[in-house]
Design a protein around this motif. Structure first.
Motif, PDB file in Angstrom:
ATOM      1  N   CYS A  99       0.845  -1.188   0.000  1.00 13.04           N
ATOM      2  CA  CYS A  99       0.000   0.000   0.000  1.00 13.04           C
ATOM      3  C   CYS A  99       0.881   1.239   0.000  1.00 13.04           C
ATOM      4  O   CYS A  99       2.078   1.175   0.310  1.00 13.04           O
ATOM      5  CB  CYS A  99      -0.948  -0.002   1.184  1.00 13.04           C
ATOM      6  SG  CYS A  99      -0.154  -0.007   2.791  1.00 13.04           S
ATOM      7  N   ALA A 159      -2.324  -0.836  -3.179  1.00 12.25           N
ATOM      8  CA  ALA A 159      -3.538  -0.148  -2.748  1.00 12.25           C
ATOM      9  C   ALA A 159      -3.168   1.277  -2.350  1.00 12.25           C
ATOM     10  O   ALA A 159      -2.259   1.482  -1.548  1.00 12.25           O
ATOM     11  CB  ALA A 159      -4.169  -0.880  -1.569  1.00 12.25           C
ATOM     12  N   LEU A 199      -4.002   4.495  -0.341  1.00  8.07           N
ATOM     13  CA  LEU A 199      -4.815   4.832   0.830  1.00  8.07           C
ATOM     14  C   LEU A 199      -5.039   6.335   1.000  1.00  8.07           C
ATOM     15  O   LEU A 199      -5.467   6.784   2.061  1.00  8.07           O
ATOM     16  CB  LEU A 199      -4.165   4.241   2.085  1.00  8.07           C
ATOM     17  CG  LEU A 199      -3.987   2.720   2.056  1.00  8.07           C
ATOM     18  CD1 LEU A 199      -3.352   2.238   3.344  1.00  8.07           C
ATOM     19  CD2 LEU A 199      -5.315   2.016   1.820  1.00  8.07           C
ATOM     20  N   TYR A 255      -8.361   7.552   2.548  1.00  7.62           N
ATOM     21  CA  TYR A 255      -8.783   7.034   3.848  1.00  7.62           C
ATOM     22  C   TYR A 255      -8.403   7.944   5.016  1.00  7.62           C
ATOM     23  O   TYR A 255      -8.902   7.757   6.120  1.00  7.62           O
ATOM     24  CB  TYR A 255      -8.253   5.606   4.047  1.00  7.62           C
ATOM     25  CG  TYR A 255      -8.972   4.649   3.135  1.00  7.62           C
ATOM     26  CD1 TYR A 255     -10.171   4.076   3.513  1.00  7.62           C
ATOM     27  CD2 TYR A 255      -8.475   4.359   1.871  1.00  7.62           C
ATOM     28  CE1 TYR A 255     -10.865   3.230   2.656  1.00  7.62           C
ATOM     29  CE2 TYR A 255      -9.150   3.520   1.005  1.00  7.62           C
ATOM     30  CZ  TYR A 255     -10.348   2.956   1.409  1.00  7.62           C
ATOM     31  OH  TYR A 255     -11.032   2.134   0.549  1.00  7.62           O
ATOM     32  N   ALA A 278      -9.777  -1.555  -0.062  1.00  6.79           N
ATOM     33  CA  ALA A 278      -9.282  -0.527  -0.975  1.00  6.79           C
ATOM     34  C   ALA A 278      -9.108  -1.099  -2.375  1.00  6.79           C
ATOM     35  O   ALA A 278      -8.869  -2.298  -2.543  1.00  6.79           O
ATOM     36  CB  ALA A 278      -7.949   0.018  -0.464  1.00  6.79           C
ATOM     37  N   ASN A 279      -9.203  -0.232  -3.356  1.00  4.72           N
ATOM     38  CA  ASN A 279      -8.929  -0.630  -4.740  1.00  4.72           C
ATOM     39  C   ASN A 279      -7.435  -0.838  -4.915  1.00  4.72           C
ATOM     40  O   ASN A 279      -6.629  -0.061  -4.400  1.00  4.72           O
ATOM     41  CB  ASN A 279      -9.407   0.440  -5.718  1.00  4.72           C
ATOM     42  CG  ASN A 279     -10.911   0.523  -5.779  1.00  4.72           C
ATOM     43  OD1 ASN A 279     -11.602  -0.478  -5.717  1.00  4.72           O
ATOM     44  ND2 ASN A 279     -11.426   1.720  -5.905  1.00  4.72           N
ATOM     45  N   LYS A 335      -9.422  -5.824  -5.319  1.00  4.48           N
ATOM     46  CA  LYS A 335      -9.647  -5.268  -3.988  1.00  4.48           C
ATOM     47  C   LYS A 335      -8.632  -5.833  -3.009  1.00  4.48           C
ATOM     48  O   LYS A 335      -8.270  -7.009  -3.091  1.00  4.48           O
ATOM     49  CB  LYS A 335     -11.062  -5.609  -3.490  1.00  4.48           C
ATOM     50  CG  LYS A 335     -12.183  -5.154  -4.411  1.00  4.48           C
ATOM     51  CD  LYS A 335     -12.325  -3.668  -4.426  1.00  4.48           C
ATOM     52  CE  LYS A 335     -13.515  -3.257  -5.272  1.00  4.48           C
ATOM     53  NZ  LYS A 335     -13.640  -1.820  -5.382  1.00  4.48           N
TER      54      LYS A 335
END
Length: 85
Positions: A4, A44, A46, A49, A58-59, A77
């Motif tokens: 991420c 991902a 973030l 968020y 998350a995508n 996902k």
């Protein structure tokens, strides 16, 4: 190869997803045959968020290193748990 990026300062993210099934496409089938599992990564983002905590979905963005004109089919996902440090 799941990671991420753009987690807010003072927060940490633990990736709960252990594996993702990804379907790849290319105009050249020989390119697909040459791709190894280690070439595929999912990240991902973030950014959206902010200061959210708890488990989120998350995508993910799929990339294939070393291979051009290859794309992923469908949405990916990633489940993560965000906590305040």
């Amino acid at each position: 190869n799941i990671s991420c990026k753009n987690i807010s300062n003072g927060y940490a993210a633990t990736i709960d997803t252990k594996e993702i099934e990804v379907t790849l496409r290319s105009k050249d089938e020989t390119v697909l045959d040459a791709i190894k599992e280690s070439d595929i990564s999912v990240v991902a983002d973030l950014t959206d968020y902010g200061t959210t905590t708890g488990q989120v979905i998350a995508n993910g963005i799929v990339s294939v290193s070393g291979h051009h004109d290859v794309g992923a089919v469908g949405d990916v996902k990633v489940t993560l748990t965000i906590s305040k440090e």
